[in-house]
Design an enzyme around this catalytic site. Structure first.
Site: not given
Ligand code: EPZ
Length: 433
Positions: A22-23, A93, A117, A122, A124-126, A305, A327, A397
């Site tokens: 899915k991801n 997401r 979820c 979560r 999005i600053d990056q 996950d 994480i 989902r």
């Molecule tokens: C993806 O979420 C997945 N979702 C998540 O899977 C998964 O848990 C996660 O990656 C980690 O592997 C999808 O792909 C749709 P991140 P994502 O950006 O992209 C911080 C599932 O169950 N961060 O890698 O949102 C954030 O807060 C879901 O399928 C920032 O600080 O994860 C977190 O602590 C749940 N600033 C860490 O980074 C940013 O701009 C990792 O988040 C972005 C993220």
């Protein structure tokens, strides 16, 4: 409301086919809109998040045709609206990948702040930082993330965290930017590599995906392609741990064993046998489970996950285990539910201290999110007696035919809507109370 009725006690035994990831599929759908030519995508999982993403795309003029249960044709040649703000997009997401795709293609996009979820903040600053470095103006107004650029220009971006979403989003936009973009400290997850491979098959020039430095030389145009999504390593890992929890013998098929190395390593450590073949992995849990320590980390570390799934196993393992979630800060919400089933777990901040118990007992529980929901189901399959799991919509989902696949492995599980149906299930299973 749909619930799973479960009678625990049967070890899971047999083979299970793993669906596409899915991801990986969600960003690949978004990236597919960057060409006006037709793209055919195969091995997509038949799950709700996928439906919501494809509906959101169809709403703004993307031609989306399901060519089979696991395949879709996408054509982004007639997009008439660059604002994505439907109800479905708010819930998932993956909708934010349309920001990168439209910014790359049209230099303009407005996408609703995404949901997903509830597992912690979560940010999005990056994503914003990466798009800004490419020359976009980014503002958040009225619940929309708005991106606009005169000209997208390759840049050097250092991510403060190896965010999966930010790495993919910036990579997608940079595919059509002018010149070279370098993303440092990028995420290395298999789905990052899959999106890069997909884009390259459309004519992009991306190197280094799967390492922590990705280099993207922008191209003027992308073209149509046919592409097969990678298998879902989290679905596979969930069934591997389900084998451990139920003392079963399960072979997950259609997987890439390399993507499962951290999961395999932990299963071996807690006392399971794991046998890898070319595209399958067999897990045999013949011996009692033993405790271990786990810290979730970006790939190739142990995935966040899979954190609830391993915790469910460790709560039945001999000794005291420690699970640290590094994480997402709010990913232990399911522990209260597991406690209802007899688990002995204390959560202190980002750490769960688990004293293994001999058994779970069935209870009435609620799935708090996708992965924790699936993990709680595996606990119920191992529990003595009956469990009802509410909120299975979360599980649906991201897991295709979850209860059917479990049933095929010998689980006693059914989808029910009412208490009457639950009572009927109990009668069928040969017990009235
Ligand atoms: C993806 O979420 C997945 N979702 C998540 O899977 C998964 O848990 C996660 O990656 C980690 O592997 C999808 O792909 C749709 P991140 P994502 O950006 O992209 C911080 C599932 O169950 N961060 O890698 O949102 C954030 O807060 C879901 O399928 C920032 O600080 O994860 C977190 O602590 C749940 N600033 C860490 O980074 C940013 O701009 C990792 O988040 C972005 C993220």
């Amino acid at each position: 409301m749909e619930q799973y009725a479960i009678k625990g006690g049967n070890p899971l035994v047999g083979d299970v086919e793993i669906a596409g990831a899915k991801n990986a599929a969600l960003p690949i759908f978004a990236a597919a809109t960057m060409t006006d030519e037709t793209v055919y995508i195969d091995n997509i999982p038949d799950v709700r998040d996928i439906d919501m993403m494809l509906d959101a795309m169809a709403n703004i003029g993307v031609t989306v045709k399901r060519t089979g249960r696991h395949s879709v044709m996408i054509n982004g040649g007639n997009i008439h609206n660059l604002t994505v703000d439907d109800e479905g997009s708010k819930k998932i997401r993956g909708s934010y990948y349309l920001l990168g795709a439209f910014l790359g293609k049209y230099k303009h996009a407005e996408v609703v702040l995404p949901g997903g979820c509830d597992i912690g903040c979560r940010a999005i600053d990056q994503h914003l930082k990466g798009f800004r470095a490419l020359g976009a103006e980014m503002v958040i107004e009225h619940g929309l993330i708005k991106a606009r650029a005169e000209h997208l220009k390759g840049s050097h971006i250092y991510l403060d965290k190896p965010s999966v979403g930010a790495t993919i989003n910036v990579m997608i936009a940079a595919a059509l930017a002018d010149g070279m973009t370098t993303i440092e400290n990028s995420a290395k997850e298999p789905h990052v590599v899959d999106v890069a491979n997909f884009l390259n098959s459309c004519g992009a020039n991306i190197r280094g995906a799967g390492t922590d430095v990705i280099r993207i030389r922008g191209v003027a145009k992308l073209h149509g392609t046919e592409y097969t999504i990678i298998p879902d390593q989290i679905e596979a890992g969930t069934f591997m741990f389900a084998a451990a929890v139920t003392k079963g013998d399960v072979t997950v098929k259609n997987v890439i064993p390399k993507h499962l190395e951290s999961v395999t390593a932990k299963l071996l450590e807690i006392g399971c046998e794991v046998k890898e073949e070319d595209d399958s992995v067999r897990v045999v849990a013949a011996k009692p489970l033993v405790h271990c320590q786990v810290r979730t980390l970006p790939y190739p570390g142990f995935p966040t996950d899979m954190q609830p799934q391993i915790t469910v196993a460790l709560a039945l393992a001999k000794g005291t285990s420690i699970v640290t979630e590094s994480i997402f800060e709010n990913r232990f919400k399911y522990v209260d539910e597991l406690t209802r089933m007899g688990a002995e777990i204390k959560v202190e901040g980002d750490t769960a201290i688990i004293d293994g118990v001999a058994r779970y007992t069935g209870a009435s529980i609620t799935a708090p999110d996708l992965r924790a929901g699936a993990a709680l189901v595996t606990a119920a399959l191992a529990a003595e007696g009956f469990t009802i799991v509410e909120n299975v919509k979360y599980i649906e989902r991201g897991y295709e035919d979850f209860h059917i696949k479990l049933k095929n492995l010998g689980a006693q599980i059914e989808l029910v809507n009412t208490d009457k149906e639950f009572q009927k299930f109990k009668l069928k299973m040969g017990q009235t109370a």
